[in-house]
Design an enzyme around this catalytic site. Structure first.
Site, PDB file in Angstrom:
ATOM      1  N   ASP A   1       0.854  -1.187   0.000  1.00  0.00           N
ATOM      2  CA  ASP A   1       0.000   0.000   0.000  1.00  0.00           C
ATOM      3  C   ASP A   1       0.889   1.237   0.000  1.00  0.00           C
ATOM      4  O   ASP A   1       1.807   1.351   0.822  1.00  0.00           O
ATOM      5  CB  ASP A   1      -0.894  -0.034   1.248  1.00  0.00           C
ATOM      6  CG  ASP A   1      -1.721   1.218   1.434  1.00  0.00           C
ATOM      7  OD1 ASP A   1      -1.957   1.930   0.445  1.00  0.00           O
ATOM      8  OD2 ASP A   1      -2.152   1.475   2.579  1.00  0.00           O
TER       9      ASP A   1
ATOM     10  N   ASP B   1      -4.347   3.607   2.836  1.00  0.00           N
ATOM     11  CA  ASP B   1      -5.755   3.229   2.988  1.00  0.00           C
ATOM     12  C   ASP B   1      -5.931   1.763   3.370  1.00  0.00           C
ATOM     13  O   ASP B   1      -7.059   1.274   3.486  1.00  0.00           O
ATOM     14  CB  ASP B   1      -6.538   3.549   1.716  1.00  0.00           C
ATOM     15  CG  ASP B   1      -6.113   2.711   0.519  1.00  0.00           C
ATOM     16  OD1 ASP B   1      -5.145   1.930   0.630  1.00  0.00           O
ATOM     17  OD2 ASP B   1      -6.751   2.846  -0.554  1.00  0.00           O
TER      18      ASP B   1
ATOM     19  N   ASP C   1      -1.709  -1.199  -3.938  1.00  0.00           N
ATOM     20  CA  ASP C   1      -2.002  -0.447  -5.149  1.00  0.00           C
ATOM     21  C   ASP C   1      -0.839  -0.539  -6.136  1.00  0.00           C
ATOM     22  O   ASP C   1       0.202  -1.147  -5.846  1.00  0.00           O
ATOM     23  CB  ASP C   1      -2.320   1.012  -4.804  1.00  0.00           C
ATOM     24  CG  ASP C   1      -1.313   1.622  -3.842  1.00  0.00           C
ATOM     25  OD1 ASP C   1      -0.098   1.466  -4.061  1.00  0.00           O
ATOM     26  OD2 ASP C   1      -1.745   2.249  -2.847  1.00  0.00           O
TER      27      ASP C   1
ATOM     28  N   ASP D   1      -4.670 -10.115 -15.471  1.00  0.00           N
ATOM     29  CA  ASP D   1      -5.760 -11.065 -15.293  1.00  0.00           C
ATOM     30  C   ASP D   1      -6.915 -10.593 -16.171  1.00  0.00           C
ATOM     31  O   ASP D   1      -7.361  -9.452 -16.062  1.00  0.00           O
ATOM     32  CB  ASP D   1      -6.195 -11.083 -13.826  1.00  0.00           C
ATOM     33  CG  ASP D   1      -6.601 -12.460 -13.348  1.00  0.00           C
ATOM     34  OD1 ASP D   1      -7.380 -13.110 -14.071  1.00  0.00           O
ATOM     35  OD2 ASP D   1      -6.157 -12.887 -12.264  1.00  0.00           O
TER      36      ASP D   1
ATOM     37  N   ASP E   1      -9.186 -15.888 -16.633  1.00  0.00           N
ATOM     38  CA  ASP E   1      -9.963 -16.429 -15.526  1.00  0.00           C
ATOM     39  C   ASP E   1     -11.032 -17.408 -16.022  1.00  0.00           C
ATOM     40  O   ASP E   1     -11.697 -17.172 -17.045  1.00  0.00           O
ATOM     41  CB  ASP E   1     -10.618 -15.260 -14.787  1.00  0.00           C
ATOM     42  CG  ASP E   1     -11.352 -15.665 -13.534  1.00  0.00           C
ATOM     43  OD1 ASP E   1     -10.697 -16.247 -12.645  1.00  0.00           O
ATOM     44  OD2 ASP E   1     -12.563 -15.394 -13.449  1.00  0.00           O
TER      45      ASP E   1
ATOM     46  N   HIS F   1      -4.182 -17.266  -5.085  1.00  0.00           N
ATOM     47  CA  HIS F   1      -5.114 -16.516  -4.244  1.00  0.00           C
ATOM     48  C   HIS F   1      -6.367 -17.313  -3.915  1.00  0.00           C
ATOM     49  O   HIS F   1      -7.157 -16.899  -3.052  1.00  0.00           O
ATOM     50  CB  HIS F   1      -5.503 -15.219  -4.951  1.00  0.00           C
ATOM     51  CG  HIS F   1      -6.254 -15.437  -6.234  1.00  0.00           C
ATOM     52  ND1 HIS F   1      -5.671 -15.991  -7.345  1.00  0.00           N
ATOM     53  CD2 HIS F   1      -7.540 -15.198  -6.574  1.00  0.00           C
ATOM     54  CE1 HIS F   1      -6.559 -16.080  -8.316  1.00  0.00           C
ATOM     55  NE2 HIS F   1      -7.705 -15.607  -7.878  1.00  0.00           N
TER      56      HIS F   1
END
Length: 531
Positions: free
Chosen positions: A21, A25, A29, A98, A200, A327
């Protein structure tokens, strides 16, 4: 070394929300990724695959895409993405995006328009059907996230299809306008310089004409999750899928002379059906993902059989690939423990084929307990208690012992692993026996020895708890012997003429293997006379 870059290289998957990050936040990113690229260079990987960073309501954390041609403000801007591509390429790395073709978000303007009226010009961009004659969903298809795959829309008195969440309506790839729009989206990113795509749920994108009921699963048990109530005979893996893949491949091959851009397909299918996705030499995906090491029991005999069956099934032009984590999967160190996760690292990086390494595995992140009030994964929230939740694989990376592991100055969107203060990149850089150093050594050896990166694989065998195989290339001969148990084991193969290059044991000192393998030890040996 005549192979294409993706055949001799290693792919590193970044889950952008959890990598770095940069703005406090609590969510990773693009600027954060750019800041950490040197870690990947030092690690020794060749390409970065980014999980989705498109605009999204985040019902499924980016896999519900609201715009296929932009970046979600949570991650940055298109300018940030362009800067990241430039930084990646400047370091000699590749960048893969992706691509999510099966479904969009229900907030995508296409679906908003499609839902507005039965007469909408985009109605057929999605899959709408009347209720069954007696009422209820049009057929018995189930969502992979539990429940029916159909959602009722009261104003139009029809159902729309969603293979995942109701917020992820399936696109109708039988509509040529949908196909053209999605292929143009691929071109948009290829024109910006991306080096390929991980696609995907590729085997989902076409459904059988007429949408007949799926057969009931005779082996179903509630602990499996509702997805498995039926066998996905008509809702996945249709012949027309390969026509679409041919178009995707033509687009990829139209860039850089046809050899540089790569397509990796996410496809969960048995081997014979998986092999069909290689197509002919120039019309399939380059790498249909091979998830056998993610799904298998951790036994030498089972893994040897997987390797042999996989190699035998590959078409002549097909290049293998292997993955141990993602993931969506339980982390390897959580599955088999840290000692065996070191053995798994040697397995992944010495098998023939392209390996994909998931972020955090290089520091051995293991089981992460997510408090109930911090659960985020919709799959876990929809079917609690079945162990299907993916949050533990998506927790933030730990870079050092500072606040939140150096990941963020704000509150991380998911908690870090409990031992982050000692299990982080900086700490492991200072420990030559660490998991990180093991990965770096393995990747350095893989890069320096063609036998490991592009060589043939031979003499695969299992003897009790020990798995062994050889790698060859132009006179270079290497032997890998892996003890998949916590007990000392005798050597099952002859090592005369070989000397050890690397052990997975944390002291980092390979010893003469004449006395056998130590508990939890993987050995990489080379025929004497080679360096």
């Amino acid at each position: 070394m005549t192979k294409r870059w993706w055949e001799g290289g290693c792919v590193y998957q970044i889950y952008p929300r959890s990598f770095q990050d940069s703005d406090g936040d609590g969510v990773g990113d693009l600027s954060g990724i750019a800041r950490r690229l040197d870690h990947l260079v030092d690690l020794g990987v060749d390409a970065v695959w980014l999980s989705p960073v498109y605009p999204s309501p985040m019902a499924d954390f980016g896999y519900d895409v609201a715009d296929y041609r932009d970046i979600d403000p949570m991650f940055g801007t298109l300018a940030d993405f362009d800067a990241l591509i430039a930084a990646v390429h400047q370091r000699g790395l590749k960048l893969l995006m992706d691509f999510v073709p099966n479904h969009s978000s229900d907030r995508h303007p296409w679906f908003v328009e499609s839902r507005s009226s039965r007469a909408s010009p985009k109605r057929d961009w999605y899959i709408w059907r009347d209720p069954a004659p007696g009422g209820g969903p049009p057929n018995n298809w189930t969502s992979d996230f539990g429940g029916s795959a159909w959602e009722y829309d009261g104003p139009s008195d029809q159902y729309y299809l969603h293979a995942f969440l109701k917020e992820q309506p399936d696109l109708n790839w039988r509509n040529p306008d949908v196909r053209a729009a999605m292929l143009d989206a691929m071109r948009f990113w290829l024109d910006r310089g991306v080096d390929g795509f991980r696609i995907d749920v590729l085997w989902h994108i076409v459904k059988a004409a007429g949408l007949p009921d799926n057969p009931l699963n005779p082996d179903y048990h509630p602990t499996m999750g509702e997805k498995f109530k039926v066998l996905q005979l008509h809702s996945t893996d249709q012949p027309e899928t390969h026509e679409i893949i041919r178009e995707m491949r033509r687009i990829a091959d139209s860039y850089d002379g046809g050899d540089e851009r790569v397509l990796i397909g996410e496809i969960f299918l048995p081997l014979p059906r998986l092999m069909a996705y290689y197509g002919n030499e120039s019309d399939g995906v380059h790498l249909p993902f091979n998830f056998q090491l993610v799904e298998s029991d951790w036994h030498a005999e089972a893994i040897a059989r997987f390797i042999l069956d996989y190699e035998a099934a590959l078409p002549a032009h097909g290049w293998p690939n292997w993955v141990t984590g993602s993931h969506d999967a339980k982390r390897m160190a959580a599955r088999v423990g840290e000692a065996q996760a070191r053995v798994a690292a040697m397995l992944l990086l010495t098998l023939r084929g392209t390996p994909t390494l998931y972020q955090g595995d290089e520091i051995g992140i293991g089981e992460v307990t997510i408090p109930p009030d911090q659960l985020k994964d919709p799959r876990e929230l929809r079917e609690p208690g079945l162990g299907l939740g993916r949050d533990p694989s998506r927790t933030p990376m730990a870079w050092d012992a500072s606040l939140n592991g150096g990941f963020s100055e704000g509150t991380p969107w998911l908690p870090l692993h409990s031992d982050w203060q000692s299990r982080n990149v900086e700490a492991q850089l200072g420990d030559t026996g660490s998991m990180l150093h093991l990965y770096r050594r393995l990747l350095r050896l893989r890069r320096g020895h063609p036998a490991l990166s592009i060589g043939e694989c031979a003499d695969v065998r299992a003897s009790g708890d020990v798995l062994s195989y050889d790698r060859h290339h132009e006179g270079e001969h290497m032997r890998i012997i892996l003890n998949l148990s916590g007990r000392d084991q005798p050597l099952p193969v002859d090592v005369t003429g070989f000397r050890p290059l690397l052990t997975t044991i944390a002291d980092g000192q390979p010893v003469s293997p004449a006395g056998g393998l130590r508990a939890d030890e993987g050995l990489l040996l080379i025929m004497d006379g080679r360096t």
